[in-house]
Scaffold this motif. Structure first.
Motif, PDB file in Angstrom:
ATOM      1  N   PRO A  32     -88.002  42.936  20.451  1.00  0.00           N
ATOM      2  CA  PRO A  32     -87.395  41.957  19.546  1.00  0.00           C
ATOM      3  C   PRO A  32     -87.697  42.302  18.083  1.00  0.00           C
ATOM      4  CG  PRO A  32     -88.649  40.857  21.274  1.00  0.00           C
ATOM      5  CD  PRO A  32     -88.934  42.321  21.388  1.00  0.00           C
ATOM      6  N   SER A  33     -86.666  42.295  17.272  1.00  0.00           N
ATOM      7  CA  SER A  33     -86.830  42.567  15.845  1.00  0.00           C
ATOM      8  C   SER A  33     -85.769  41.797  15.071  1.00  0.00           C
ATOM      9  CB  SER A  33     -86.679  44.058  15.577  1.00  0.00           C
ATOM     10  OG  SER A  33     -86.568  44.282  14.198  1.00  0.00           O
ATOM     11  N   PRO A  34     -86.172  40.996  14.101  1.00  0.00           N
ATOM     12  CA  PRO A  34     -85.198  40.268  13.288  1.00  0.00           C
ATOM     13  C   PRO A  34     -84.218  41.184  12.551  1.00  0.00           C
ATOM     14  CG  PRO A  34     -87.397  39.381  12.939  1.00  0.00           C
ATOM     15  CD  PRO A  34     -87.548  40.630  13.766  1.00  0.00           C
ATOM     16  N   ALA A  35     -84.584  42.447  12.380  1.00  0.00           N
ATOM     17  CA  ALA A  35     -83.730  43.393  11.662  1.00  0.00           C
ATOM     18  C   ALA A  35     -82.369  43.579  12.330  1.00  0.00           C
ATOM     19  CB  ALA A  35     -84.427  44.742  11.527  1.00  0.00           C
ATOM     20  N   ILE A  36     -82.284  43.399  13.655  1.00  0.00           N
ATOM     21  CA  ILE A  36     -80.987  43.613  14.311  1.00  0.00           C
ATOM     22  C   ILE A  36     -79.979  42.524  13.948  1.00  0.00           C
ATOM     23  CG2 ILE A  36     -82.016  44.837  16.254  1.00  0.00           C
ATOM     24  CD1 ILE A  36     -81.150  42.407  17.973  1.00  0.00           C
ATOM     25  N   LEU A  37     -80.449  41.418  13.376  1.00  0.00           N
ATOM     26  CA  LEU A  37     -79.546  40.330  12.981  1.00  0.00           C
ATOM     27  C   LEU A  37     -79.056  40.467  11.537  1.00  0.00           C
ATOM     28  CD1 LEU A  37     -81.485  37.303  14.529  1.00  0.00           C
ATOM     29  CD2 LEU A  37     -79.543  38.513  15.504  1.00  0.00           C
ATOM     30  N   GLU A  38     -79.602  41.420  10.791  1.00  0.00           N
ATOM     31  CA  GLU A  38     -79.296  41.542   9.366  1.00  0.00           C
ATOM     32  C   GLU A  38     -77.811  41.733   9.067  1.00  0.00           C
ATOM     33  OE1 GLU A  38     -81.813  44.552   7.682  1.00  0.00           O
ATOM     34  OE2 GLU A  38     -83.570  43.246   7.770  1.00  0.00           O
ATOM     35  N   GLU A  39     -77.114  42.460   9.911  1.00  0.00           N
ATOM     36  CA  GLU A  39     -75.702  42.746   9.652  1.00  0.00           C
ATOM     37  C   GLU A  39     -74.764  41.637  10.125  1.00  0.00           C
ATOM     38  OE1 GLU A  39     -74.576  45.597   7.931  1.00  0.00           O
ATOM     39  OE2 GLU A  39     -76.720  45.651   7.550  1.00  0.00           O
ATOM     40  N   ILE A  40     -75.289  40.672  10.880  1.00  0.00           N
ATOM     41  CA  ILE A  40     -74.447  39.606  11.424  1.00  0.00           C
ATOM     42  C   ILE A  40     -74.272  38.512  10.378  1.00  0.00           C
ATOM     43  CG2 ILE A  40     -74.186  37.886  13.254  1.00  0.00           C
ATOM     44  CD1 ILE A  40     -75.937  39.682  15.018  1.00  0.00           C
ATOM     45  N   LYS A  41     -73.013  38.198  10.105  1.00  0.00           N
ATOM     46  CA  LYS A  41     -72.694  37.147   9.132  1.00  0.00           C
ATOM     47  C   LYS A  41     -72.111  35.956   9.882  1.00  0.00           C
ATOM     48  CE  LYS A  41     -73.389  39.854   5.476  1.00  0.00           C
ATOM     49  NZ  LYS A  41     -74.658  40.472   5.689  1.00  0.00           N
ATOM     50  N   GLY A  46     -66.974  28.469   5.056  1.00  0.00           N
ATOM     51  CA  GLY A  46     -65.992  29.436   4.556  1.00  0.00           C
ATOM     52  C   GLY A  46     -66.583  30.686   3.945  1.00  0.00           C
ATOM     53  N   ALA A  47     -67.907  30.780   3.855  1.00  0.00           N
ATOM     54  CA  ALA A  47     -68.531  31.962   3.252  1.00  0.00           C
ATOM     55  C   ALA A  47     -69.327  32.722   4.313  1.00  0.00           C
ATOM     56  CB  ALA A  47     -69.458  31.546   2.123  1.00  0.00           C
ATOM     57  N   PRO A  48     -69.119  34.049   4.411  1.00  0.00           N
ATOM     58  CA  PRO A  48     -69.928  34.830   5.364  1.00  0.00           C
ATOM     59  C   PRO A  48     -71.381  34.872   4.873  1.00  0.00           C
ATOM     60  CG  PRO A  48     -68.446  36.261   4.126  1.00  0.00           C
ATOM     61  CD  PRO A  48     -68.157  34.859   3.695  1.00  0.00           C
ATOM     62  N   LEU A  54     -79.747  31.058   6.819  1.00  0.00           N
ATOM     63  CA  LEU A  54     -79.412  29.777   7.442  1.00  0.00           C
ATOM     64  C   LEU A  54     -80.499  29.284   8.382  1.00  0.00           C
ATOM     65  CD1 LEU A  54     -75.734  30.614   8.447  1.00  0.00           C
ATOM     66  CD2 LEU A  54     -76.465  29.210   6.533  1.00  0.00           C
ATOM     67  N   ALA A  55     -81.427  30.161   8.736  1.00  0.00           N
ATOM     68  CA  ALA A  55     -82.392  29.804   9.769  1.00  0.00           C
ATOM     69  C   ALA A  55     -83.665  30.631   9.636  1.00  0.00           C
ATOM     70  CB  ALA A  55     -81.778  30.058  11.150  1.00  0.00           C
ATOM     71  N   THR A  56     -84.690  30.144  10.309  1.00  0.00           N
ATOM     72  CA  THR A  56     -85.920  30.902  10.438  1.00  0.00           C
ATOM     73  C   THR A  56     -85.792  31.758  11.697  1.00  0.00           C
ATOM     74  OG1 THR A  56     -87.138  29.049   9.503  1.00  0.00           O
ATOM     75  CG2 THR A  56     -88.422  30.713  10.659  1.00  0.00           C
ATOM     76  N   VAL A  57     -86.075  33.039  11.568  1.00  0.00           N
ATOM     77  CA  VAL A  57     -86.008  33.935  12.719  1.00  0.00           C
ATOM     78  C   VAL A  57     -87.430  34.397  13.022  1.00  0.00           C
ATOM     79  CG1 VAL A  57     -85.045  36.069  13.643  1.00  0.00           C
ATOM     80  CG2 VAL A  57     -83.694  34.698  12.050  1.00  0.00           C
ATOM     81  N   SER A  58     -87.881  34.140  14.244  1.00  0.00           N
ATOM     82  CA  SER A  58     -89.238  34.540  14.617  1.00  0.00           C
ATOM     83  C   SER A  58     -89.218  35.212  15.986  1.00  0.00           C
ATOM     84  CB  SER A  58     -90.167  33.329  14.628  1.00  0.00           C
ATOM     85  OG  SER A  58     -89.681  32.358  15.536  1.00  0.00           O
ATOM     86  N   GLU A  79     -74.310  30.953  17.012  1.00  0.00           N
ATOM     87  CA  GLU A  79     -74.114  31.414  18.389  1.00  0.00           C
ATOM     88  C   GLU A  79     -72.842  32.256  18.498  1.00  0.00           C
ATOM     89  OE1 GLU A  79     -74.335  29.477  22.865  1.00  0.00           O
ATOM     90  OE2 GLU A  79     -73.688  28.205  21.211  1.00  0.00           O
ATOM     91  N   LYS A  80     -71.763  31.769  17.888  1.00  0.00           N
ATOM     92  CA  LYS A  80     -70.484  32.486  17.927  1.00  0.00           C
ATOM     93  C   LYS A  80     -70.594  33.849  17.242  1.00  0.00           C
ATOM     94  CE  LYS A  80     -65.681  32.153  16.521  1.00  0.00           C
ATOM     95  NZ  LYS A  80     -64.765  31.575  15.561  1.00  0.00           N
ATOM     96  N   ALA A  81     -71.271  33.876  16.097  1.00  0.00           N
ATOM     97  CA  ALA A  81     -71.421  35.135  15.354  1.00  0.00           C
ATOM     98  C   ALA A  81     -72.195  36.163  16.183  1.00  0.00           C
ATOM     99  CB  ALA A  81     -72.126  34.880  14.023  1.00  0.00           C
ATOM    100  N   ILE A  82     -73.211  35.708  16.900  1.00  0.00           N
ATOM    101  CA  ILE A  82     -73.999  36.623  17.739  1.00  0.00           C
ATOM    102  C   ILE A  82     -73.168  37.115  18.918  1.00  0.00           C
ATOM    103  CG2 ILE A  82     -76.018  36.821  19.246  1.00  0.00           C
ATOM    104  CD1 ILE A  82     -77.436  34.857  17.299  1.00  0.00           C
ATOM    105  N   PHE A  83     -72.390  36.198  19.528  1.00  0.00           N
ATOM    106  CA  PHE A  83     -71.515  36.581  20.646  1.00  0.00           C
ATOM    107  C   PHE A  83     -70.535  37.670  20.228  1.00  0.00           C
ATOM    108  CE2 PHE A  83     -72.032  32.720  23.483  1.00  0.00           C
ATOM    109  CZ  PHE A  83     -72.289  33.447  24.634  1.00  0.00           C
TER     110      PHE A  83
END
Length: 185
Positions: A32-41, A46-48, A54-58, A79-83
């Motif tokens: 697990p690494s928060p870095a893999i979420l960096e590119e997900i908007k 209305g703004a990416p 938007l959240a705390t990632v741990s 959830e949708k953005a991750i999917f």
């Protein structure tokens, strides 16, 4: 003092190493690494917006990333953005947090990730060699135009080759570190 051409080459090579380092950092390793979420908007009003705004990632002890939004109304959007992203993990939404569980990778997956890391590092090496080629061309042009002597050209060529070797070695170290990280999971 370094010649401006050598300084320019070093700056460009450092940027190439930095870019490859970032790319390797974002690569999935099974850990697990928060870095893999960096590119997900996430589409937030209305703004990416990046998830980490938007959240705390741990990271939890059970091989999972925990995403806890400050505003619970944004949970479905995260959830949708991750999917829709290509990280290959299924988010689990419990109404308060989103959990991304990282399954233990198979040996085959680890080998694929190491191969991908090797490809990324090879691209970086090619970029460094291209920088060397461009600078050596500029050096030859300067010598032809009489701006530097032949001795200076030879000395600077050696400096640039030494710099190139050093930067290629740095790339190798980045790969070795990433390979070790992938294989120890």
């Amino acid at each position: 003092m370094k010649h401006p051409l050598v300084k320019n080459a070093e700056d460009r090579m450092n940027k190439a190493i930095e870019k490859i380092g970032e790319e390797l950092r974002r690569m999935r390793t099974g850990r697990p690494s928060p870095a893999i979420l960096e590119e997900i908007k996430v589409d937030y009003y209305g703004a990416p917006t990046p998830i980490n705004q938007l959240a705390t990632v741990s990271i939890s002890e059970d091989r999972a990333l925990i995403i806890k939004p400050w505003d619970k109304s944004v949970l479905p959007a995260i959830e949708k953005a991750i999917f829709t992203s290509d990280i290959g993990l299924t988010p689990q939404n419990d109404g308060n947090i989103i959990r991304l569980i990282f399954p233990t990778p198979t040996t085959e997956q680890k080998q694929k990730w190491v191969k991908k890391a090797k490809e990324v590092v090879e691209q970086g090496k090619v970029a460094i060699r291209n920088i060397r080629r461009d600078v050596l061309k500029d050096l030859k042009d300067m010598q032809k135009d009489g701006k530097i002597s032949e001795d200076d050209e030879k000395r600077l060529e050696k400096e640039i080759q030494d710099l190139t070797d050093k930067k290629i070695e740095e790339m190798e170290k980045l790969f070795e570190k990433k390979e070790k990280e992938i294989m120890e999971v």
